[in-house]
Design a protein around this motif. Structure first.
Motif, mmCIF file in Angstrom:
data_model
loop_
_atom_site.group_PDB
_atom_site.id
_atom_site.type_symbol
_atom_site.label_atom_id
_atom_site.label_comp_id
_atom_site.label_asym_id
_atom_site.label_seq_id
_atom_site.Cartn_x
_atom_site.Cartn_y
_atom_site.Cartn_z
ATOM 1 N N ASN A 264 0.844 -1.204 0.000
ATOM 2 C CA ASN A 264 0.000 0.000 0.000
ATOM 3 C C ASN A 264 0.878 1.252 0.000
ATOM 4 O O ASN A 264 0.717 2.159 0.823
ATOM 5 C CB ASN A 264 -0.933 0.009 1.214
ATOM 6 N N LEU A 265 1.790 1.279 -0.954
ATOM 7 C CA LEU A 265 2.803 2.324 -0.991
ATOM 8 C C LEU A 265 2.305 3.539 -1.773
ATOM 9 O O LEU A 265 1.713 3.411 -2.850
ATOM 10 C CB LEU A 265 4.082 1.779 -1.627
ATOM 11 N N ILE A 266 2.581 4.711 -1.244
ATOM 12 C CA ILE A 266 2.127 5.974 -1.821
ATOM 13 C C ILE A 266 3.331 6.866 -2.071
ATOM 14 O O ILE A 266 4.256 6.921 -1.254
ATOM 15 C CB ILE A 266 1.152 6.684 -0.860
ATOM 16 N N TYR A 267 3.317 7.560 -3.201
ATOM 17 C CA TYR A 267 4.318 8.599 -3.460
ATOM 18 C C TYR A 267 3.675 9.956 -3.246
ATOM 19 O O TYR A 267 2.542 10.199 -3.682
ATOM 20 C CB TYR A 267 4.843 8.513 -4.894
ATOM 21 N N VAL A 335 -0.132 7.950 -6.691
ATOM 22 C CA VAL A 335 0.784 9.079 -6.836
ATOM 23 C C VAL A 335 0.037 10.341 -6.421
ATOM 24 O O VAL A 335 -0.960 10.713 -7.039
ATOM 25 C CB VAL A 335 1.284 9.208 -8.295
ATOM 26 N N ILE A 336 0.510 10.993 -5.362
ATOM 27 C CA ILE A 336 -0.087 12.241 -4.878
ATOM 28 C C ILE A 336 0.835 13.375 -5.292
ATOM 29 O O ILE A 336 2.018 13.387 -4.943
ATOM 30 C CB ILE A 336 -0.270 12.223 -3.350
ATOM 31 N N GLY A 351 0.325 3.370 -15.396
ATOM 32 C CA GLY A 351 -0.999 2.930 -14.986
ATOM 33 C C GLY A 351 -1.301 3.100 -13.513
ATOM 34 O O GLY A 351 -1.937 2.240 -12.901
ATOM 35 N N ARG A 352 -0.858 4.230 -12.943
ATOM 36 C CA ARG A 352 -1.122 4.469 -11.526
ATOM 37 C C ARG A 352 -2.094 5.634 -11.350
ATOM 38 O O ARG A 352 -1.951 6.670 -11.994
ATOM 39 C CB ARG A 352 0.181 4.774 -10.783
ATOM 40 N N PRO A 353 -3.083 5.480 -10.476
ATOM 41 C CA PRO A 353 -4.023 6.574 -10.217
ATOM 42 C C PRO A 353 -3.349 7.704 -9.442
ATOM 43 O O PRO A 353 -2.320 7.500 -8.790
ATOM 44 C CB PRO A 353 -5.114 5.906 -9.378
ATOM 45 N N SER A 354 -3.951 8.868 -9.519
ATOM 46 C CA SER A 354 -3.397 10.055 -8.878
ATOM 47 C C SER A 354 -4.386 10.659 -7.893
ATOM 48 O O SER A 354 -5.598 10.504 -8.023
ATOM 49 C CB SER A 354 -3.046 11.119 -9.930
#
Length: 437
Positions: A264-267, A335-336, A351-354
């Motif tokens: 559950n990793l977030i940038y 990705v924030i 393919g990563r949501p933001s």
């Protein structure tokens, strides 16, 4: 063929031109990049010739006035006053930039110039020296369309003929205003320098619409479909990604180890946006991560934007000055970011949501596009950003598979494009047409 690529701005404005330059070299062309001096090492590390442009305008981003202009807590009056102060300083520095552009072209004597609109002086100066020019845009600008309004004007969401008329009108009005401003500045600069540049007839908008300038847009049709009412010489090439270089090398072992140990990793990163209260922002981020997923969620925070370097972060948050997006983004789940064109492209490519907090400029425009594409929830206004709201959006994205599914679908479309190859073909066509062959 000697190609001069001319760009100005932050890393997001420079890196796509480096990618295009690498592609041109691989095709046997000589490439010189004219860009802010602070990017000299980045450019030469990729085996590209470099000629410097002044850093002075970029340095304005370090000015306290810039921080106040982008401070969500500042009043409208305070922001306006700061913007006017920055504008006054910028006008005095534009002449220096134009001097550098003139010098680069005069000394480099390229066969063709590919210029970012921020280096608009390349158009009249290139024509002065009889060099064909191509405008390269990372955002859709200078060509009005009925498909969407100018990015600086509210989107009223109108449909049909009335909606298209409104969109087209906003583009025409804003581009005419911009065009008049650019022409006036070039004329004053040329008169002061007495360099023979004739800018009285400069009309970038007319040149774009008539075909006098070939325009290449470095974004994907999957993100912004090429408007049918654009002139035929305006091309959407696909993104220009920098691949197969040191940019894709793994970062230091601490980052790799953190990635391997967490799910559950977030940038979280906001590019070049200034931070007015780094400690408060760090506390908010740590709290949001904790609220969003408890001990299961973790985040890598790029701190270079706002000075969050000396913060006592919890174990599930790793702070780094910067980390290669093309290495990290495939390994995260969300990705924030601030909605910059480059970060949007990097997230979509894998393919990563933001989750997006747009500040100004083109960021709200890209934010709306990603939300419309279904890869991002509604944007968070900077003045509304807090731990609870950010945690709620993180939970929403984790619990809503469609965000990830839509992003992966768009990723497949982006992967099928070859933006650099298409751009090179357009550049070659511009040179061929200028020779009358």
């Amino acid at each position: 063929m000697h190609v001069m690529l001319m760009t100005y701005g932050t890393r997001g404005d420079v890196q796509p031109f480096v990618a295009l330059g690498r592609g041109l070299i691989q095709k046997g062309h000589r490439v010189t990049i004219a860009a802010p001096e602070r990017f000299a090492g980045f450019i030469t590390d990729h085996d590209l010739e470099f000629t410097p442009l002044t850093d002075a305008l970029i340095a304005l981003m370090d000015d306290p006035q810039f921080a106040r202009a982008s401070d969500p807590k500042a009043s409208t009056f305070q922001k306006l006053r700061s913007l006017l102060a920055i504008g006054k300083k910028a006008r005095g520095l534009q002449d220096t930039l134009l001097d550098d552009i003139f010098r680069a072209i005069e000394q480099g004597k390229p066969d063709v110039i590919v210029f970012h609109p921020k280096t608009f002086g390349a158009l009249p100066i290139g024509r002065h020296f009889g060099i064909p020019v191509v405008m390269a845009q990372l955002i859709p600008s200078f060509i009005p369309t009925g498909d969407y309004p100018h990015m600086g004007i509210p989107d009223l969401g109108g449909k049909g003929r009335l909606g298209r008329s409104y969109n087209l009108l906003t583009g025409k009005l804003m581009y005419r205003l911009l065009n008049a401003t650019l022409r006036r500045h070039i004329c004053r600069w040329a008169a002061r320098r007495n360099n023979g540049i004739n800018a009285r007839d400069l009309d970038i908008v007319k040149s774009c619409q008539s075909g006098a300038i070939r325009i290449i847009h470095a974004f994907s049709n999957a993100v912004i479909n090429r408007p049918k009412d654009w002139p035929k010489h305006a091309t959407v090439t696909g993104y220009w990604f920098l691949d197969g270089t040191a940019q894709t090398n793994p970062p230091d072992p601490a980052v790799q180890n953190f990635v391997e140990r967490h799910k559950n990793l977030i940038y979280i990163g906001f590019g070049s946006m200034p931070g007015n209260d780094p400690t408060a922002m760090a506390e908010m981020i740590a709290k949001a991560i904790s609220q969003s997923g408890g001990s299961d969620a973790a985040a890598i925070v790029a701190t270079g934007w706002g000075g969050m370097r000396d913060i006592n972060w919890p174990d599930n948050v790793l702070a780094v000055k910067e980390v290669p997006h093309d290495w990290l983004f495939p390994k995260v789940d969300i990705v924030i970011h601030h909605g910059g064109a480059g970060t949007c492209a990097a997230a979509l490519r894998v393919g990563r949501p933001s989750i997006i907090i747009p500040f100004f400029g083109d960021q709200p425009f890209w934010t709306k596009r990603l939300h419309k594409l279904g890869v991002s929830p509604r944007p968070i206004k900077p003045e509304k950003l807090d731990a609870t709201l950010l945690a709620e959006q993180i939970q929403t994205v984790f619990k809503t598979p469609s965000y990830r599914n839509n992003a992966e679908r768009i990723s497949q479309e982006i992967t099928g494009e070859n933006g650099i190859k298409t751009a090179i073909a357009q550049i070659a066509a511009a040179v061929k047409n200028s020779d009358g062959t």
